[in-house]
Design an enzyme around this catalytic site. Structure first.
Site, PDB file in Angstrom:
ATOM      1  N   TYR A   1      -3.583  -8.863   9.569  1.00 11.54           N
ATOM      2  CA  TYR A   1      -2.168  -8.931   9.229  1.00 11.54           C
ATOM      3  C   TYR A   1      -1.303  -8.671  10.447  1.00 11.54           C
ATOM      4  O   TYR A   1      -1.641  -7.850  11.304  1.00 11.54           O
ATOM      5  CB  TYR A   1      -1.828  -7.893   8.163  1.00 11.54           C
ATOM      6  CG  TYR A   1      -2.546  -8.092   6.848  1.00 11.54           C
ATOM      7  CD1 TYR A   1      -3.075  -9.319   6.485  1.00 11.54           C
ATOM      8  CD2 TYR A   1      -2.682  -7.037   5.952  1.00 11.54           C
ATOM      9  CE1 TYR A   1      -3.718  -9.502   5.289  1.00 11.54           C
ATOM     10  CE2 TYR A   1      -3.326  -7.209   4.739  1.00 11.54           C
ATOM     11  CZ  TYR A   1      -3.849  -8.440   4.403  1.00 11.54           C
ATOM     12  OH  TYR A   1      -4.477  -8.616   3.212  1.00 11.54           O
TER      13      TYR A   1
ATOM     14  N   GLU B   1       3.110  10.775 -11.103  1.00 11.82           N
ATOM     15  CA  GLU B   1       3.583   9.609 -11.857  1.00 11.82           C
ATOM     16  C   GLU B   1       5.074   9.680 -12.178  1.00 11.82           C
ATOM     17  O   GLU B   1       5.718   8.646 -12.370  1.00 11.82           O
ATOM     18  CB  GLU B   1       2.774   9.459 -13.141  1.00 11.82           C
ATOM     19  CG  GLU B   1       1.338   9.030 -12.904  1.00 11.82           C
ATOM     20  CD  GLU B   1       0.539   8.935 -14.186  1.00 11.82           C
ATOM     21  OE1 GLU B   1      -0.189   7.924 -14.356  1.00 11.82           O
ATOM     22  OE2 GLU B   1       0.637   9.847 -15.025  1.00 11.82           O
TER      23      GLU B   1
END
Length: 401
Positions: free
Chosen positions: A301, A379
């Site tokens: 990348y 979360e």
């Protein structure tokens, strides 16, 4: 109250749905470019929304299009969906059901946040002048899924995006913060292999052979010297030899030794300089010891380069949404790599990090990072990610950057 604060309040209301989707994906992690279970979960959660769905020919990636009430600009929001080929040792109730696979880089949360951002913006579509495209991308972990979706023409379909934005979780950053940086944000990633070829023989008589092993050692040390002596410290690279393979038993000098490693850089100039240095050092040190060196470098990348003006825009959004204390400017790039870099080669935009440090950590003790088999995340922070996606899109469509 800022107009953006309503997005944070609404995102908190959407958090249970995001957590449920994230856990569903986490239990059934998929690898590479074809993610049928994950894609099905995304489509299930998008049911009932007035959106267009486009699929590519070479991957299971999706572009979900939400049109506002009036024409205008177009922004692309991206979330990746694939997992890593590694075991999970978190002990979570919803741990991976597939041996040797784990969502250790947070792509399950990226997907869940993006789905709920689509729900949030859908509620406000009558306010939107323009289009939001949601890019659900497979194959980020080494498979170049973003490039495949671009080659499939999914980013060029009308209306073409004017800008792009992505979030990546970061367990090592304070929970609920947004972390950004103009310019290079993440490094390029190349894999290299050096095979040193000598001449085998008896280990008791090295003078009758040409031993490649000490030559490989010398090349390894010289590569480290190259990094410190030939590379500008202000434009750095990270060069790591991660594997050395040679020989079969204790009394045989082998024919060859193989070295495998990675090269990271935050500019194309430093990247090319390091490529040339690897080839030069390997060839010449091998020749000095009557060996040959074959060098192979696989380009991975490119550097993830954030647009300066878009970072300024997104920083202002994050500061208004979360307060100045919850936005952090990084002084230097992270040396990980991201294939969102291909998107940013085509569009102005940026990737920012979302702090998801687990509860009970203050940043001073050990926090399992991305790609750890024990990586967990807070979360609750997904509400911030949902709101940030929605806020960036809403503000961009209304004002530009």
């Amino acid at each position: 109250m800022s107009e953006l604060h309503r997005f944070l309040d609404e995102a908190r209301g959407l958090l249970p749905a995001a957590v449920a989707l994230r856990r569903r994906i986490h239990q059934k992690p998929e690898l590479g470019l074809d993610l049928p279970l994950t894609t099905a979960a995304v489509l299930d959660e998008l049911q009932g929304l007035d959106v267009g769905i486009a699929r590519g020919s070479s991957t299971s990636g999706l572009i979900v299009t939400l049109n506002g009430a009036r024409p205008g600009r177009t922004i692309l929001l991206r979330g990746d969906m694939d997992a890593l080929p590694m075991p999970e040792e978190t002990g979570l109730d919803y741990a991976s059901e597939f041996p040797g696979r784990m969502h250790a880089c947070g792509h399950d949360s990226h997907t869940a946040m993006l789905v709920q951002a689509a729900h949030l913006l859908h509620r406000h579509r009558d306010e939107l002048a323009g289009t939001v495209k949601f890019m659900f991308q497979p194959g980020e972990e080494g498979h170049g899924g973003a490039r495949r979706m671009i080659q499939d023409g999914l980013l060029d379909a009308d209306p073409k995006p004017d800008a792009a934005f992505a979030l990546h979780i970061w367990p090592n950053a304070k929970a609920g913060t947004i972390v950004g940086k103009p310019g290079p944000m993440l490094a390029s990633a190349d894999a290299w292999t050096i095979t040193v070829k000598g001449r085998g023989g008896h280990a008791s008589m090295p003078h009758d052979a040409v031993d490649p092993i000490p030559v490989a050692f010398e090349i390894g040390l010289a590569l480290q010297t190259m990094v410190t002596r030939r590379i500008d410290v202000a434009d750095p690279v990270v060069l790591t030899c991660a594997k050395v393979t040679a020989g079969t038993t204790h009394n045989v000098i082998p024919e060859a030794a193989e070295m495998v490693g990675t090269l990271r850089a935050t500019s194309e100039a430093a990247r090319e300089r390091a490529h040339e240095g690897i080839r030069r050092i390997a060839a010449n040190i091998a020749a000095a010891h009557l060996c040959e060196a074959d060098v192979s470098i696989r380009r991975g990348y490119p550097v993830t380069v954030n647009d300066d003006a878009f970072v300024d825009f997104a920083r202002a959004v994050a500061t208004e949404l979360l307060g100045a204390d919850n936005y952090v400017d990084r002084p230097a790039p992270l040396m990980g790599a991201e294939d969102f870099s291909y998107v940013l080669q085509r569009l102005p935009g940026c990737m920012m990090m979302l702090g998801v440090m687990p509860e009970g950590h203050d940043g001073h003790g050990h926090v399992a990072p991305c790609h750890s088999n024990r990586m967990i995340l807070n979360e609750d922070c997904m509400a911030v990610g949902i709101a940030m996606h929605a806020s960036v899109a809403h503000r961009f469509l209304s004002q530009g950057f």
